[in-house]
Enzyme design. Structure first.
Site, short mmCIF file in Angstrom:
data_model
loop_
_atom_site.label_atom_id
_atom_site.label_comp_id
_atom_site.label_asym_id
_atom_site.label_seq_id
_atom_site.Cartn_x
_atom_site.Cartn_y
_atom_site.Cartn_z
N LEU A 149 -6.20 3.91 -0.97
CA LEU A 149 -6.13 2.49 -0.58
C LEU A 149 -5.98 2.34 0.93
O LEU A 149 -5.49 3.23 1.60
CB LEU A 149 -4.96 1.82 -1.29
N GLN A 202 0.82 -1.21 0.00
CA GLN A 202 0.00 0.00 0.00
C GLN A 202 0.86 1.26 0.00
O GLN A 202 0.57 2.23 -0.71
CB GLN A 202 -0.93 0.00 1.22
N ASP A 211 -20.13 1.44 -13.31
CA ASP A 211 -20.77 0.75 -12.19
C ASP A 211 -21.80 1.68 -11.56
O ASP A 211 -21.87 2.87 -11.88
CB ASP A 211 -19.72 0.34 -11.15
N ASP A 220 -17.84 4.96 -10.41
CA ASP A 220 -18.83 4.52 -9.43
C ASP A 220 -19.22 5.70 -8.55
O ASP A 220 -18.53 6.73 -8.52
CB ASP A 220 -18.31 3.37 -8.57
#
Length: 853
Positions: free
Chosen positions: A853, A597, A693, A622
């Protein structure tokens, strides 16, 4: 860690005092013969499952009591008929130039689905009639009761919603007039006018088939809760958590490629044993805060009333009235206490409790938007899970044993459902009356398994394997890209009492990072006296003066307020990536994930996949709602910058309306990504694959007609402005995770990752396919549906399917495949971070880093 607190709903305007019963929305069951006097009479229905109702005049005068009409009559015939048809609306999204949507590459695999074939007679047809009553009858269930007196004339199979009549027989005359008398000795003239036959190609045909199935399922003694049917006799009691699980079925009949198929999914309803009254009692005892706290706890909840098995959403609380309030029922004023005792033999214990107000959502779209339902708190059972319940690991583990069915148990449940429909006398009669039968066997399809993909590291290319998991590879593989000088200017923040945990974490990070070719230098340490949010923010401000590349914050636990404050200060105020780690992160596997990460948040890539296409931009989009203000939402767009030449991603966020699925800011976000691509490559991408999405089935038509058309037009204009000689090659793909389709191998196991199905269970009017990209270790795998609504990209179905599967390998929070392409997963992650924790747009300087993240 995310802030899942329920946002406060704005109470309804209390000036809306016209409380009217939202009428039932399904067709009336044949054989019911409850007859009433008509619209001029106010009062409770005599049907067995209805609560009290009032006419508009009585409601305006005194306020309406709770409950919905019984039977299976719908609301106003025209309005509700339109709403039901929309559920089965056929939206043609298949591009005109698509000759075939079936691929050929891959290992063939035979699969079992959760579909049954619906068999009808070759000449089967449905006659459609329009019905009028004179004098007019306002209440739909009264119309249904009056018409049911003529069941012998209508035939054994008929459906009536108050205006529209569907039968299996055609009457001799196009206009049929019947006479009927109600129990109140009122004579009615019924005029039945023939409209025409419904073709199997019409969407209303599927509507009627679903209503026939719903009626036949009632023979199984299932209870309707919301839209689905559940079996209360098979309930699973979880007394230690004050919950019950009701197993049920979610069904849908639709026209698929060559056959009409019944989709059957096993579902469960969480029923809490506590009532709204319990929440009232447990609310703050401080009189100044009691009402406000109770409102916050109950507004927006879905409740079930056991006396009629109806569900309602709580929209407001009326503290000015109590169960001793009166309403007009059959010409006289009665209290709620008296009504429930007389009709349901229910004694209301607390006569001082407030009343709950529910507004029917579908009615709000029509002319009678002020139709409300009044409910009694102690008679309302709460459904669903609270945030604390969702965070309860013991509860989730206990529930998973009943809800996460493996393929063997799921297939057995499906076959049992079919067997019950085929052997229950009442269900068989309904299907027989309509000349309709179900195949006893589950539909089988031919699928294909895409070969395992190669994961590209710095020096080697390793197969992802049959389970698509390469976690073990990091022990001896260097990451694809990492900073040449390592992480050399960064800071850590830790409370003084957790300093030893910090030292252990740093040792583990250095050990795992060195094996991955990632050098981590000694950080600048900022030690706080305590773990208060203010202490971390103060330390963040201090260490930001050194312009660090990253700030790691070690925290003792998962505190939402502290996490949100750290993320907002780093992403919104300082433009510095932050890494929040709890003191429980002590083993090497967690340290490996943290190191990956950190590498991503610096703008580098831990691994890549083999992709033969060059000049390709893949985009994911999204939307996530804002938890602080439910009227707001945030849309996130993630774009790759040509994976073959530049293994980086671009991200951007914009605010949008929570009530409009169409993202008004989508083109400006896409334009930013295109211009970033142009800055890096001095040209625009040759091909664009857009994975969209966050689109419901009801919004698909609107998206195709407006959003896709708008994007295509503006994209063409942008390429012309840039001097491109050819229009852009674009594939616009709608991604749907919430699908009820399931696949199993013939050995009753989950299909392997890479399984593609593009025939039999797909839609003939779409260019769609199902892809199983992930591995599951518990329960049954859920495939993702991809619908290509626009395409001039000149890629074959095999190429689009393989590209989609490849993109599922690039989510860097997990060393395995994801259920959707990585750009969609990143977009969801970023939109959720902003809507849940930041509530503001992050700094532009972070757009090329995986700070989310």
């Amino acid at each position: 860690m995310a802030d899942q607190e329920r946002g406060r709903r704005r109470p309804l305007d209390k000036s809306q005092e016209n409380l009217q019963e939202p009428r039932s929305k399904v067709f009336r069951e044949q054989g019911r013969s409850h007859v009433h006097s008509g619209s001029q009479e106010a009062g409770p229905s005599t049907s067995r499952d209805a609560g009290p109702t009032t006419s508009r005049a009585a409601a305006a005068a005194s306020g309406a009591p709770p409950g919905r009409g019984g039977g299976e009559g719908g609301g106003d015939g025209k309005r509700n008929d339109r709403r039901r048809i929309d559920r089965f609306e056929i939206v043609h999204t298949r591009p005109e130039d698509v000759v075939t949507k079936s691929g050929k590459d891959g290992q063939p695999i035979r699969l079992i689905t959760n579909f049954f074939r619906v068999k009808t007679t070759p000449k089967w047809r449905i006659a459609h009639y329009h019905v009028d009553f004179s004098p007019d009858i306002e209440m739909v269930r009264v119309r249904c009761g009056i018409l049911s007196n003529h069941a012998a004339i209508l035939g054994t199979g008929y459906l009536f919603d108050g205006k529209q009549l569907f039968t299996t027989v055609k009457f001799e005359q196009d206009v049929t007039v019947l006479q009927s008398r109600s129990k109140q000795d009122v004579d009615y003239k019924i005029t039945i006018k023939f409209v025409g036959f419904i073709s199997p190609a019409e969407q209303r045909f599927m509507q009627v088939l679903n209503l026939i199935l719903r009626r036949s399922m009632k023979g199984l003694h299932l209870e309707q809760v919301g839209r689905n049917l559940f079996d209360p006799q098979a309930r699973v009691a979880m007394r230690e958590f004050a919950l019950e699980l009701w197993p049920g079925y979610e069904t849908s009949i639709r026209q698929h490629e060559r056959d009409i198929l019944l989709s059957t999914e096993i579902t469960h309803k969480v029923m809490r044993t506590e009532t709204v009254y319990d929440i009232l009692v447990n609310s703050s005892q401080n009189p100044a805060r009691h009402q406000e706290e109770f409102r916050m706890n109950v507004l927006g909840l879905i409740v079930l009333t056991d006396y009629n098995n109806k569900t309602y959403r709580i929209n407001d609380v009326d503290f000015a009235k109590s169960p001793l309030a009166t309403f007009n029922c059959k010409g006289r004023d009665v209290t709620f206490v008296e009504y429930y005792h007389t009709k349901y033999n229910i004694r209301i214990r607390d006569h001082k409790q407030p009343l709950l107000v529910s507004k029917n959502r579908d009615k709000a779209q029509n002319t009678n938007a002020n139709e409300l339902v009044v409910l009694i708190p102690e008679l309302c059972r709460v459904t669903g899970l609270t945030d604390s319940m969702r965070a309860n690991f013991q509860l989730k583990r206990a529930m998973s044993g009943h809800t996460q069915l493996n393929p063997v148990r799921r297939i057995e449940r499906l076959r049992t459902f079919n067997r019950r429909l085929q052997t229950t006398a009442e269900s068989v009669k309904v299907l027989t009356d309509w000349h309709m039968t179900l195949d006893q066997n589950l539909v089988e399809v031919q699928g294909r398994v895409i070969a395992p993909q190669k994961i590209v590291f710095d020096r080697e290319r390793i197969s992802a394997g049959n389970v698509a998991d390469w976690t073990q590879c990091f022990r001896n593989q260097r990451m694809f890209t990492s900073p040449s000088n390592g992480l050399d200017r960064w800071a850590v923040i830790s409370p003084e009492r957790n300093y030893r945990d910090l030292q252990n974490l740093m040792q583990n990070l250095n050990r795992v990072a060195s094996g991955m070719g990632f050098q981590i230098h000694k950080p600048q340490e900022y030690i706080t006296r305590d773990d208060r949010t203010g202490s971390y923010i103060q330390a963040l401000d201090e260490c930001s003066r050194m312009d660090p590349k990253l700030i790691l914050c070690l925290v003792p636990n998962n505190n939402t307020e502290r996490y949100s404050s750290i993320k907002k200060r780093g992403c919104v105020d300082k433009a510095i990536p932050t890494q929040v780690v709890t003191t429980r992160a002590k083993n090497m596997s967690i340290a490996t994930k943290i190191a990956i990460q950190i590498n991503c948040k610096l703008g580098y890539t831990p691994w890549m996949i083999e992709l033969p296409l060059s000049g390709l931009m893949t985009i994911g989009f999204d939307i996530a709602k804002c938890t602080r203000d439910r009227s707001k939402a945030y849309g996130a767009l993630i774009a790759s910058m040509d994976i073959n030449q530049n293994s980086t991603f671009f991200s951007t966020v914009a605010e949008c309306s929570a009530f409009d699925v169409m993202a008004n800011n989508l083109w400006p976000m896409m334009l930013k990504a295109l211009r970033q691509y142009h800055r890096e490559h001095q040209k625009l991408p040759l091909k664009i694959v857009f994975y969209r999405d966050g689109v419901s089935s009801g919004s698909l038509k609107h998206l195709v007609e407006y959003e896709v058309k708008d994007i295509v037009e503006k994209l063409n204009a942008e390429y012309q402005r840039a001097g491109a000689t050819e229009p852009p090659l674009l594939a616009y793909i709608v991604v749907t995770k919430a699908t009820n389709t399931r696949f199993f191998t013939t050995n009753n196991e989950n299909p392997p990752p890479g399984t593609v199905v593009d025939d039999v269970v797909t839609m003939p009017e779409r260019y769609d396919f199902y892809l199983v990209s992930q591995t599951v270790r518990q329960g049954s795998v859920s495939p993702t549906c991809y619908n290509v609504v626009h395409s001039n990209i000149r890629l074959t179905p095999d190429q689009i399917q393989k590209l989609t599967y490849k993109m599922c390998h690039l989510y860097y929070n997990w060393s395995g495949t994801t259920r959707v392409p990585a750009v969609c997963q990143y977009a969801k992650k970023l939109a959720t971070l902003v809507g849940t924790n930041l509530h503001a747009i992050p700094q532009n300087a972070l757009e090329k880093k995986f700070y989310y993240l």
